[in-house]
Structures are given as C-alpha cells and as structure tokens.
Design an enzyme around this catalytic site. Sequence first.
Site: not given
Ligand code: ACO
Length: 312
Positions: A113, A239, A269
């Site tokens: 990224c 980004h 993204n």
């Molecule tokens: N739909 C519904 N529920 C979901 C989904 C989905 N698509 N994905 C995960 N869940 C659920 C999980 O299973 C979990 O359920 P549980 O509590 O029953 O176990 C719950 O949602 C919470 O999951 P978390 O992973 O704790 O959710 P979080 O609030 O951390 O959000 C996310 C997840 C959006 C991926 C977040 O961690 C994030 O934004 N991380 C950064 C990731 C990113 O942007 N990566 C891109 C590459 S790097 C870059 O470009 C910067």
Amino acid sequence: MGNKLVGYGSYLPSRVVTNVDLEHVMDTTDAWIVERTGIRARHFAGENETVVDMATNAARAALKKANLSINDIDMIIVATTTPEIDFPSVAVQIAGRLGATNNMPAFDVRGACTGYIYALHCARGFFTAGMHERIMIIGAEKMSRFIDMKDRSTAVLFGDGAAALIFERSTSSYSGIIDTVVMSDGKKFDMLHGSNDHKIVMNGPETYKMAVSLMPDAARYIMEHAGITQDDIDWIVPHQANIRIIESCAARLGFPIEKILITVDKHANTSGASGALALAYAFDNNIIRHGQLVLYPAFGAGLTWGATLIRV
Ligand code: ACO
C-alpha cells in the site's frame, strides 16, 4: 533541480460491487462494513482484465491529459503488488503496449500500500540528480485476485484500479514532488502479507494500530523535514484503507476532516493505486486545484510506510 506535475489519468473497471452484493456471497452486512471501514462499494476487474490492461488505460489517459506521446516519457515506474506474471515488469509491458520506441527504462516497485510513495521517492531522486526529463508513475492493482470470499474479515476491504501521474523536470523546487520519506520494518512481516496460494493474511486490529501510529509519524516527519507547518497544507490525501484509520490519523495530527480527501467509500482499498486514484478523482471533480499543496501519507504490508509532499 525540481519537477512539476503535467498530467494525470485513472482507470476503474466497469464492474461495481456494493456491500449488498457481498451480503449475497458471505456472512456480512452493509451496516457492518460501513461502520467498521466506511466502504460502500469497490470496482472489480473482469476475469481476463489484467493489471497491465488497467495500468495501460490509466497511462493513456494521463498522456492525453498532458498532450504527450509515449516517446516523450523517459522513465516509467509502476507500483504494484498484484502482477499476473512475475516477469517482465508491468512497466515494460505498458511501454510495449503503448508503442514506445525510445528504449526508456521501465520497472516496478513493490511497496504494497506504500508502493506509490516508494515510486515517487525514486522519481524525486532521479529528478534531483538531473537524470530524467519526464517520469510517468503508475499505481495499478488487481486486489480481487487475492480476495478469499471465505474470509469475510479481508474480503470486504479491497478493490481494483489504476492511476498515473506524469512529472516533468523543472527549475522550481516548489512544485511537483517536493519531498518524500519512505521506511520499512521487515520484522513485522507477519502482520500482513500474501500467502503462497494468493490469499491475504492479515491481523486486522494490529494493522489498524500500526497504521494510526505510523502514518501520522510519517506526516509529522515530512512536514518538519520540508520546513513547513500544517497551515501550509491544503489537502491530506491519505492511503485509502479505512475511514476509521483516516479519521484517527486526522485527529492525531489535529487536521480538520474537511482537509482530508476521502474516496475509500467508492474505491475501497486499492493498495498501491489508492493515493493516485484519489488524486485523479479530486482533479476530475475540481476538489483539489492547481497549485495546492498535498500531503500524502501511506502505510502497508512489509511493514512499509512513508509520506510525500506534492504541489499539484
Ligand atoms: N462482516 C461482519 N462481521 C465481521 C466481518 C464482516 N465482513 N469481518 C469480521 N467480522 C466480525 C468478526 O468475526 C468478529 O466477530 P466476533 O466478535 O463474533 O468474533 C467481529 O466482527 C469483530 O472483529 P474484529 O476483527 O475485532 O473487528 P474490528 O473492529 O477490528 O474491525 C477491521 C476489523 C475492519 C478489519 C479492522 O481491524 C481494520 O480496519 N483493520 C485495518 C485493516 C486494513 O485496513 N487493512 C488494509 C491493508 S493495510 C493498509 O492498507 C493500511
């Protein structure tokens, strides 16, 4: 020896996939995706549409905008992490597709990224050394090829697209790519990487934590390095990974949200294409104007992170 921006172009595949479309193929909801990421839709390339196809379309659009032909360019640098074939580079294939006959150097950089910032860093170095006249930088990704529809935690986050910027040598050091900073920490490899079977492996919460700390760090560093303050910046084009990451970075930097360009809702993204695609969107919609100063911070797999200052 400086440079200036003389053209831009972008390409988005015609297929738009909304969150509601994803509800039909995995256990997710539009509400969850919007609340956690800010993403509402993304573009997916066709099955036979390649990174080279998308990048060539963006390059062609940028050449047209700049009123240049491919032989007016004397270097192509492509930021991509998702080429369909390992060699030759996407850049050299674009030069071939566009009919270049000037034997210009053309190569890819892999910074995930942060790839576009790495490409801009290279271009700035070449201009500073007085080595090139016009450099085209392209970000192009087919993230959909890496998406595992059985992994809802990553499948909803990514999209496909390409964007190109053309910079030309200039005597002014106050235009074009003014400054760049790029960094990496390979010890954090496990946090986010591609697997051998072309899947995205990500620790979401850890990625989130690192992004909201390292992107503001890079932004502060580059402002200090360039001897400017927040008041000098017209726009931050971060980004485009996630609205919560963007809002948190803005708050940590004390930047008003009105100064932050947001396209993650429309494009999701697109990794190495994200910042340039956002810039092209802003130019097309008269949001960012000629002469304004843009700060572009990024973060991605590697870890890699960095920032650039561009007067557009
Ligand atoms: N739909 C519904 N529920 C979901 C989904 C989905 N698509 N994905 C995960 N869940 C659920 C999980 O299973 C979990 O359920 P549980 O509590 O029953 O176990 C719950 O949602 C919470 O999951 P978390 O992973 O704790 O959710 P979080 O609030 O951390 O959000 C996310 C997840 C959006 C991926 C977040 O961690 C994030 O934004 N991380 C950064 C990731 C990113 O942007 N990566 C891109 C590459 S790097 C870059 O470009 C910067």
